[in-house]
Write a protein that holds these residues in place. Structure first.
Motif, PDB file in Angstrom:
ATOM      1  N   ALA A   1      -7.242  -2.416  -4.047  1.00  0.00           N
ATOM      2  CA  ALA A   1      -7.084  -0.851  -3.689  1.00  0.00           C
ATOM      3  C   ALA A   1      -6.391  -0.430  -4.911  1.00  0.00           C
ATOM      4  CB  ALA A   1      -6.052  -0.920  -2.450  1.00  0.00           C
ATOM      5  N   THR A   2      -6.640   0.727  -5.169  1.00  0.00           N
ATOM      6  CA  THR A   2      -6.067   1.749  -6.169  1.00  0.00           C
ATOM      7  C   THR A   2      -6.038   3.208  -5.699  1.00  0.00           C
ATOM      8  OG1 THR A   2      -7.993   2.242  -6.924  1.00  0.00           O
ATOM      9  CG2 THR A   2      -7.157   0.447  -7.976  1.00  0.00           C
ATOM     10  N   ARG A   3      -5.128   4.086  -6.535  1.00  0.00           N
ATOM     11  CA  ARG A   3      -5.238   5.339  -6.313  1.00  0.00           C
ATOM     12  C   ARG A   3      -6.490   5.937  -6.643  1.00  0.00           C
ATOM     13  NH1 ARG A   3      -0.449   4.432  -7.950  1.00  0.00           N
ATOM     14  NH2 ARG A   3      -0.762   4.671 -10.131  1.00  0.00           N
TER      15      ARG A   3
ATOM     16  N   LEU B   1       0.834  -1.162   0.099  1.00  0.00           N
ATOM     17  CA  LEU B   1      -0.053  -0.019  -0.021  1.00  0.00           C
ATOM     18  C   LEU B   1       0.835   1.302  -0.020  1.00  0.00           C
ATOM     19  CD1 LEU B   1      -2.730  -1.341   2.394  1.00  0.00           C
ATOM     20  CD2 LEU B   1      -3.015  -0.780   0.087  1.00  0.00           C
TER      21      LEU B   1
ATOM     22  N   PRO C   1      -7.495  -0.377   3.093  1.00  0.00           N
ATOM     23  CA  PRO C   1      -6.321   0.884   3.151  1.00  0.00           C
ATOM     24  C   PRO C   1      -7.123   2.213   3.772  1.00  0.00           C
ATOM     25  CG  PRO C   1      -6.626  -0.044   0.976  1.00  0.00           C
ATOM     26  CD  PRO C   1      -7.962  -0.613   1.808  1.00  0.00           C
TER      27      PRO C   1
ATOM     28  N   LEU D   1      -6.109   6.664  -1.468  1.00  0.00           N
ATOM     29  CA  LEU D   1      -6.503   5.479  -1.767  1.00  0.00           C
ATOM     30  C   LEU D   1      -8.089   5.095  -1.676  1.00  0.00           C
ATOM     31  CD1 LEU D   1      -3.570   3.190  -0.304  1.00  0.00           C
ATOM     32  CD2 LEU D   1      -3.789   4.543  -2.559  1.00  0.00           C
TER      33      LEU D   1
ATOM     34  N   VAL E   1       0.848   4.053  -2.909  1.00  0.00           N
ATOM     35  CA  VAL E   1       0.698   5.480  -2.400  1.00  0.00           C
ATOM     36  C   VAL E   1       1.696   6.247  -3.272  1.00  0.00           C
ATOM     37  CG1 VAL E   1       0.981   7.601  -1.019  1.00  0.00           C
ATOM     38  CG2 VAL E   1      -0.455   5.387  -0.549  1.00  0.00           C
TER      39      VAL E   1
END
Length: 301
Positions: free
Chosen positions: A273-275, A131, A148, A153, A135
């Motif tokens: 999880a992604t930005r 994670l 997250p 995120l 970022v």
């Protein structure tokens, strides 16, 4: 007649269960999605979803609308976006996650995409480290065992993993069944633990969830690979808590046994999880949607 954009947004809200999830998938802000839904409801003259903290519950009118227009909207979108889909397959996505899950489920599920030309770069590691790399824009997508909590995120629930406490049959025979029912912590205290990390993250969570306290057991081996943990459990070096998807083959073969049978299986939710806003990139959106679709066939891991 409502436009294609409004109907597409409606379908995403229906399928994803919330305005925020639909906005993330569409690459829009939540207010923009809320505004589009309000316009559509105004055109139909009735409410389509009941909003709550848990998400959006469709009304009977919404269910009927999905049945009537869903296939047609999907067909139009596919025809209109064929070129962008081709571009998505020509892209590269840097995906990361725990080695065990990536090997057993995630990467095999992405084989149809790579067969069409999509390129993947894969990193294996621990959730918090990955994670941090996400970022720092070193990764595009993390399959994370923790939700997250970092700014910037976005997280989409993927699937629940189930945990089981297992040991070799010879160790299982040394457990007093009456004591296990009355005082499981004491009944299991003589068994050495095989753990993933010094903090006993998976084992400690199981003990606290099921028994209300930390394990008093000695730790025989620390090894940062759950496949190695399973191999040591099979060899009789100790007991451990493992995801069911990893333990199931050994359970079926009889090389390990469940040492405790909880009333409800302990679960942990895995997340994609992604930005924030990154799903506007076609290759990443393609992988994200494909994994969400495929995870529906996995059941609880």
């Amino acid at each position: 007649m409502p436009g294609l954009d409004l109907l597409s947004t409606f379908l995403e809200i229906f399928r994803r269960g919330s305005l925020s999830a639909a906005a993330e998938h569409l690459g829009l802000s939540q207010p923009a999605v809320s505004g589009q839904l309000a316009r559509l409801e105004q055109e139909f003259g009735e409410q389509l979803f009941i909003r709550s903290r848990a998400g959006c519950t469709p009304t009977p009118r919404a269910v009927d609308l999905v049945a009537r227009v869903g296939p047609h909207v999907d067909g139009l979108r596919q025809a209109l976006h064929a070129e962008s889909e081709d571009a998505a397959y020509r892209g590269t996505v840097h995906i990361a996650g725990a080695g065990e899950l990536m090997t057993a489920r995630v990467l095999p599920s992405l084989a149809p995409l790579t067969a069409h030309g999509l390129r993947l770069r894969v990193t294996l590691g621990l959730a918090e480290d990955l994670l941090s790399a996400l970022v720092a824009e070193q990764l595009d997508l993390v399959v994370s065992s923790v939700r997250p909590a970092r700014r910037g995120l976005a997280a989409t629930p993927l699937v629940d993993e189930e945990f089981v406490l297992v040991g070799a049959p010879m160790l299982a025979r040394g457990i007093d069944s009456a004591q296990l029912a009355a005082d499981p912590v004491e009944a299991l205290a003589h068994l050495p633990l095989i753990a993933y990390a010094d903090e006993l993250p998976i084992v400690r969570r199981y003990w606290r969830s099921e028994f209300g306290r930390r394990p008093p057991n000695t730790t025989a081996v620390i090894v940062p690979d759950l496949r190695a943990v399973l191999a040591l459990v099979v060899a009789g070096s100790g007991v451990s808590v493992l995801p069911r998807f990893l333990a199931d083959p050994a359970l079926a073969a009889g090389s390990v046994e469940m040492l405790h049978h909880p009333a409800a299986a302990p679960l942990n939710t895995l997340y994609l999880a992604t930005r924030a806003g990154a799903l506007a990139q076609p290759p990443l959106a393609l992988v994200h949607e494909h994994l969400r679709s495929r995870a529906g066939t996995w059941g609880a891991l």
